[in-house]
Design a protein around this motif. Structure first.
Motif, PDB file in Angstrom:
ATOM      1  N   TRP A 144      72.832 -29.583  -4.870  1.00  0.00           N
ATOM      2  CA  TRP A 144      72.477 -28.244  -5.354  1.00  0.00           C
ATOM      3  C   TRP A 144      71.428 -27.522  -4.507  1.00  0.00           C
ATOM      4  N   TYR A 148      72.883 -24.105  -3.429  1.00  0.00           N
ATOM      5  CA  TYR A 148      72.335 -22.956  -4.160  1.00  0.00           C
ATOM      6  C   TYR A 148      71.670 -21.951  -3.217  1.00  0.00           C
ATOM      7  N   GLU A 403      78.736 -31.508  -7.286  1.00  0.00           N
ATOM      8  CA  GLU A 403      78.374 -30.207  -6.724  1.00  0.00           C
ATOM      9  C   GLU A 403      79.210 -29.095  -7.338  1.00  0.00           C
ATOM     10  N   LEU A 406      77.925 -28.186 -10.788  1.00  0.00           N
ATOM     11  CA  LEU A 406      76.654 -27.456 -10.718  1.00  0.00           C
ATOM     12  C   LEU A 406      76.863 -26.030 -10.221  1.00  0.00           C
TER      13      LEU A 406
END
Length: 503
Positions: A144, A148, A403, A406
């Motif tokens: 993440w 992200y 992943e 998330l």
């Protein structure tokens, strides 16, 4: 690397006492995978997969139109009713394509701010002597942190109305400052930076990537914005041209891949520790990268041509993650970050199908979600598995599944937060400062004092925030108050590289 600069795969560093728990392995650039992007199977699978994904994009759009036509044909409404139906349909489509349809135009999406702030905090740890956390994937950091950061950067770039040239100028300023700080630290230590300037750039390669992605994504940003504003309009020649160019890029990549020929062939370089050696490994897979990343780019552009649907988000996610699990290669994390940047651009204008259900379920039953992800975790498969995928398809599935979950939770709004005290403004400014300077501090000071100095630098930013809130600098007393608007004003007083966070 071997004598000719080619990658030498070591025996499979893997021990499996059972298929679920007792698995020991290591991720590295020299891993012998059970399949590679240049294998015969991958050269057949990848083009067929992306061709099927493109067909699915077109079919979903056609099926959506057909369903709407059937709904309109039920009954014979009066002209006034038809006009009202058309108006409601337009409103519904605009909501479906919006990432945050129920929010006011200028309401801040604080989960984007917190993703950047917390992500930078983790990067500081990684670069300041704490690499053991990522080595063992503590708290899913590999699934993440970088995803992200690139996802949020793509979303903010797509939402921003800033002209491309100004966006690039801001990024360039941040790049120059960061590289200069690293250079000062290297010069002070007597490091031979001239022969390895890539190591001086170091963490600022993230900004280099953002510059490249912004230039490549500028036409796509135009197409996404146009399609969101005119969901039912026929595609213009410009939009079709953008899709055609990206389709050609994908086709060229897979054509070279079919003959196992890299598109970019750089001179051989011994030693993977040098930046040139790493570039050699990446460019050896340039045909696969061009085909796979270009294919994801093409799918987004194609959706803009045929009319985007919330189902297209799931098709794009499949195009990002399935090839990564099936056809790995060394440094796959680099183009994977590009995929997530462009996916973030799409999510700034699209809405994922099932958004409300996902957000409600995750926010209500997050303990069950976290527990499920822990079961998929492989704690004894160590290394940077985000850069170099795990050895087997089963391990890669487990890694990328975490992943994927998330990422889906993030774009569905399941992680939305608030900021009642207005902290995100000054924390985002500190995060930019920390990202730019933390490597210099680490190189100048012994471990862990570089990280300590970086984290302690948060205190002056907090004091300035409090002073502004109190009106000590001649500003209105509420300019830095606990209101989110005040935080936003402080945030945008700095030339950050991350764009805005407004829905």
């Amino acid at each position: 690397l071997g004598p000719a600069g080619t990658r030498i795969a070591k025996p499979l560093r893997l021990s499996m006492k059972d298929w679920l728990f007792n698995i020991t392995g290591e991720c590295g650039y020299d891993t012998a995978w059970d399949n590679e992007a240049t294998s015969f199977g991958s050269r057949i699978f990848l083009p067929l997969f992306f061709a099927s994904a493109a067909a699915a994009v077109v079919w979903v759009s056609w099926a959506t139109r057909a369903d709407e036509a059937d709904a309109q044909n039920l009954g014979t409404p009066e002209p006034s009713e038809m006009r009202q139906h058309d108006h409601n349909q337009t409103v519904r489509m605009n909501q479906e394509l919006s990432d945050a349809p129920s929010l006011p135009k200028k309401e801040r999406m604080y989960h984007l701010d917190f993703a950047r702030i917390v992500g930078v905090c983790c990067v500081v740890v990684e670069h300041s002597g704490g690499s053991m956390y990522s080595h063992h994937d503590v708290l899913f950091v590999l699934q993440w942190v970088m995803p992200y950061l690139f996802l949020v950067s793509g979303m903010c770039f797509a939402m921003s109305s800033t002209p491309l040239w100004f966006y690039l100028v801001r990024l360039s300023i941040v790049l120059v400052i960061g590289v200069s700080m690293n250079w000062i630290a290297d010069a002070a230590r007597g490091k031979d930076w001239r022969h390895d300037f890539g190591d001086t750039i170091f963490q600022m390669f993230y900004v280099v990537f953002l510059i490249v992605f912004a230039v490549l994504g500028a036409p796509l940003r135009h197409a996404l914005k146009w399609r969101q504003g005119t969901p039912d309009a026929p595609s213009s020649t410009t939009i079709k041209g953008i899709a055609a160019v990206h389709g050609l890029v994908c086709l060229v990549g897979f054509t070279f891949l079919a003959f196992d020929v890299p598109i970019v062939n750089v001179p051989a370089e011994r030693g993977i520790e040098s930046w040139k050696g790493r570039a050699k490994v990446i460019f050896d897979n340039s045909s696969a990268i061009m085909g796979m990343t270009g294919g994801c780019f093409f799918l987004v552009a194609l959706a803009c041509v045929v009319r985007a649907s919330p189902w297209h988000t799931w098709i794009l996610l499949a195009a990002i993650y399935i090839p990564r699990a099936v056809s790995p290669f060394a440094f796959a994390g680099v183009p994977h970050n590009a995929d997530l940047f462009f996916f973030g651009m799409a999510m700034a204008r699209w809405r994922i199908k099932g958004k409300a259900i996902i957000a409600t379920f995750v926010s209500s039953y997050w303990p069950l979600v976290v527990t499920s992800l822990v079961i998929f975790l492989t704690p004894e498969v160590t290394g940077r598995c985000d850069l170099h995928p795990p050895q087997t398809a089963w391990l890669r599935f487990r890694f990328y599944f975490i992943e994927l979950v998330l990422v889906v939770c993030f774009v569905a709004g399941a992680f939305r937060v608030s900021d009642p005290w207005g902290w995100t403004g000054w924390l985002t400014t500190w995060a930019l400062f920390a990202y730019v300077t933390h490597v210099a501090w680490h190189r100048l000071l012994p471990t862990p004092y570089g990280a300590v100095v970086t984290y302690l630098s948060i205190v002056p930013f907090w004091l300035v925030h409090k002073a502004i809130a109190a009106g000590s600098f001649g500003m209105p007393a509420n300019a830095g108050s606990s209101r989110p608007e005040g935080a936003a004003q402080i945030r945008y007083s700095t030339p950050t590289s991350l764009g805005n966070s407004y829905a």
